[in-house]
Scaffold this motif. Structure first.
Motif, PDB file in Angstrom:
ATOM      1  N   UNK A  88     -11.403 -33.543  45.277  1.00 14.23           N
ATOM      2  CA  UNK A  88     -10.340 -34.522  45.018  1.00 14.23           C
ATOM      3  C   UNK A  88      -8.999 -33.852  45.295  1.00 14.23           C
ATOM      4  N   UNK A  89      -8.125 -34.568  45.960  1.00 12.70           N
ATOM      5  CA  UNK A  89      -6.811 -33.995  46.300  1.00 12.70           C
ATOM      6  C   UNK A  89      -5.751 -35.091  46.240  1.00 12.70           C
ATOM      7  N   UNK A  90      -4.639 -34.767  45.526  1.00  6.78           N
ATOM      8  CA  UNK A  90      -3.475 -35.650  45.479  1.00  6.78           C
ATOM      9  C   UNK A  90      -2.264 -34.816  45.918  1.00  6.78           C
ATOM     10  N   UNK A  91      -1.702 -35.156  47.076  1.00  5.31           N
ATOM     11  CA  UNK A  91      -0.586 -34.379  47.624  1.00  5.31           C
ATOM     12  C   UNK A  91       0.618 -35.296  47.807  1.00  5.31           C
ATOM     13  N   UNK A  92       1.788 -34.654  47.783  1.00  2.43           N
ATOM     14  CA  UNK A  92       3.006 -35.439  48.003  1.00  2.43           C
ATOM     15  C   UNK A  92       3.296 -35.502  49.491  1.00  2.43           C
ATOM     16  N   UNK A  93       4.463 -36.067  49.804  1.00  4.77           N
ATOM     17  CA  UNK A  93       4.812 -36.253  51.214  1.00  4.77           C
ATOM     18  C   UNK A  93       4.968 -34.931  51.940  1.00  4.77           C
ATOM     19  N   UNK A  94       5.295 -33.835  51.228  1.00  6.79           N
ATOM     20  CA  UNK A  94       5.453 -32.527  51.856  1.00  6.79           C
ATOM     21  C   UNK A  94       4.153 -31.768  51.978  1.00  6.79           C
ATOM     22  N   UNK A  98      -0.561 -31.974  44.134  1.00 11.54           N
ATOM     23  CA  UNK A  98      -0.117 -32.405  42.809  1.00 11.54           C
ATOM     24  C   UNK A  98      -1.265 -32.344  41.811  1.00 11.54           C
ATOM     25  N   UNK A  99      -2.498 -32.584  42.270  1.00 12.86           N
ATOM     26  CA  UNK A  99      -3.674 -32.555  41.398  1.00 12.86           C
ATOM     27  C   UNK A  99      -4.910 -32.419  42.288  1.00 12.86           C
ATOM     28  N   UNK A 100      -6.033 -32.000  41.654  1.00 12.22           N
ATOM     29  CA  UNK A 100      -7.297 -31.911  42.390  1.00 12.22           C
ATOM     30  C   UNK A 100      -7.824 -30.506  42.464  1.00 12.22           C
ATOM     31  N   UNK A 101      -8.965 -30.354  43.154  1.00 12.23           N
ATOM     32  CA  UNK A 101      -9.612 -29.045  43.269  1.00 12.23           C
ATOM     33  C   UNK A 101      -9.592 -28.509  44.699  1.00 12.23           C
TER      34      UNK A 101
END
Length: 456
Positions: A88-94, A98-101
């Motif tokens: 799982x991955x949550x990334x911002x525009x850059x 932000x969260x995940x493994x």
């Protein structure tokens, strides 16, 4: 053992069994390949559905525009997969996680594939990923293909073992069945070898299963019975010719020697020459009859077969012999000949000769005052033609012998004839697929010839 396997490999049944096993295995492999492809496609589709559903559940947390709750849900799912089967991955525009493994970098929106090395996972583990925008951030869900690949491996292994087992069973079963069939074929071959060495009483053993080999074996046995009967008939003919023709030949020689002596003494030899001519004519008739029987038994006349009416033939016989019977003090009575009965398939000339022989036999061997009846009737799928009389008949023990070539009853040896009339009748009946029965009329004898009805 090597010789046995060599014979087995050369045998047609074993080759057919191997061919069938090969075709069966080919069909099994093709079917397995289709099933494998369908199963792989179904597993991939189910995996995509699971990934998309998980993505939808997590993305729905941002419906209230609460980024903090979204981060917590991503972290919660990531902690439940310590072996990294699910990423799982949550990334911002850059591109900052932000969260995940794991950090998803460079993955396009939608479904994609990528390889990665994760702790606790095999090297170069393949993942199926789905990426999409959630607000200003990017959410990526990736599931390992290890479980799908493991299922596919299990299926391939199972299919491989099944292929080996089925191949072994097919070859073993084919060898067993082929060996059984080969034993029966060897029995047929051994019988043919015995027959070729002159043992005509040898027959092919039957299993009683009425299968195709039993049917063929029965037909071969019938042919051997026929061959044996023909050979015995030839032996009998040779013996009969040696015995029955020896007397007329000796008589002819004595007549000629007597004529030669008279000619030397300048006496009249015209009577001796007339007797010699009569004896020679009788001998020629005997050999002509033997030759005719041989030709009929060889089936040379079947090409002339047509549908004929037995009633018409017997009416013709009655017209010819009625006056002859009256001159001899006997009565020839045609009955049941006017009605049209079903035709039989045969040679009109031979059938006419057959019934003429039967009528002549009755006229020759019955005393004056005898009545001879001619009938034709239909019984089921058979047409029965009968020549019956109320004469002395034939003793039961002699009824089968009278059909032998040159065989004559003791009380008939003083009458003209060669003993071939009923042999010719039997040969003509056999040629037409008919059966002959001699029935006791008490007094008298009935000769009943049963023909199959002619089929269109």
């Amino acid at each position: 053992m090597t010789e046995a396997w060599t014979r087995l490999l050369r045998s047609t049944p074993f080759r057919l069994a191997l061919t069938f096993a090969f075709l069966f295995m080919l069909a099994f492999v093709l079917a397995g390949a289709i099933v494998y492809q369908m199963m792989s496609a179904d597993l991939a589709e189910q995996l995509d559905d699971t990934i998309k559903e998980t993505y939808a559940v997590i993305a729905s947390a941002y419906a209230d525009n609460d980024p903090k709750e979204l981060v917590e849900i991503v972290e919660s799912h990531a902690t439940r997969s310590p072996k990294k089967e699910q990423l799982f991955s949550l990334t911002d525009a850059a591109g900052t996680r932000l969260a995940g493994n794991f950090t998803a970098a460079g993955l396009p929106d939608g479904f994609s594939m990528f390889g990665a090395e994760m702790p606790g996972m095999p090297p170069d583990t393949e993942y199926r990923a789905y990426s999409g925008s959630v607000g200003a951030d990017t959410l990526t869900i990736a599931f390992s293909l290890s479980e799908t690949e493991e299922l596919e491996t299990i299926m391939l292994m199972s299919f491989g073992w099944a292929t080996l087992i089925i191949t072994g069973l097919a070859v073993t079963g084919g060898a067993l069945l082929a060996s059984r069939v080969q034993r029966r074929l060897d029995g047929i071959a051994a019988t043919m070898v015995d027959v070729s060495h002159g043992r005509l009483d040898t027959r092919i053993p039957l299993t009683g299963k009425d299968d195709d080999i039993d049917i063929v074996s029965s037909q071969v046995n019938d042919a051997l019975d026929r061959l044996s009967a023909l050979v015995e008939g030839m032996k009998q003919v040779s013996a009969d010719i040696a015995h029955d023709l020896k007397t007329p030949l000796n008589r002819l020689q004595m007549i000629l020697e007597s004529a030669a002596d008279k000619a030397a003494r300048r006496q009249d030899v015209s009577d001796d020459l007339a007797d010699a001519r009569s004896e020679g004519h009788q001998i020629n008739e005997t050999f002509d009859a033997l030759l005719r029987i041989a030709q009929i038994e060889a089936g040379a006349r079947k090409a002339r077969f047509t549908d004929v009416d037995l009633g018409e033939i017997l009416r013709t016989i009655a017209e010819i012999y009625t006056d002859v019977a009256e001159d001899d003090g006997k009565v020839l009575s045609p009955t049941q000949l006017n009605e049209m009965v079903d035709r039989v398939h045969g040679d009109r000339e031979l059938l006419t000769q057959m019934f003429a022989n039967l009528v002549e036999n009755a006229l020759r061997h019955c005393p004056p005052g005898t009545t001879i009846n001619l009938t034709v009737t239909r019984r089921g799928e058979r047409v029965l033609a009968s020549v019956a009389d109320n004469g002395p008949g034939i003793p039961p023990g002699e009824r089968e012998k009278v059909f032998q070539r040159l065989y004559r009853l003791d009380h008939s040896r003083s009458t003209p004839g060669s003993g071939l009339g009923l042999s010719l009748v039997r040969a003509i009946a056999d040629l037409h697929g008919a059966t002959i029965a001699l029935e006791d009329r008490k007094p008298g004898l009935a000769v009943v010839v049963s023909f199959p009805v002619a089929t269109a």
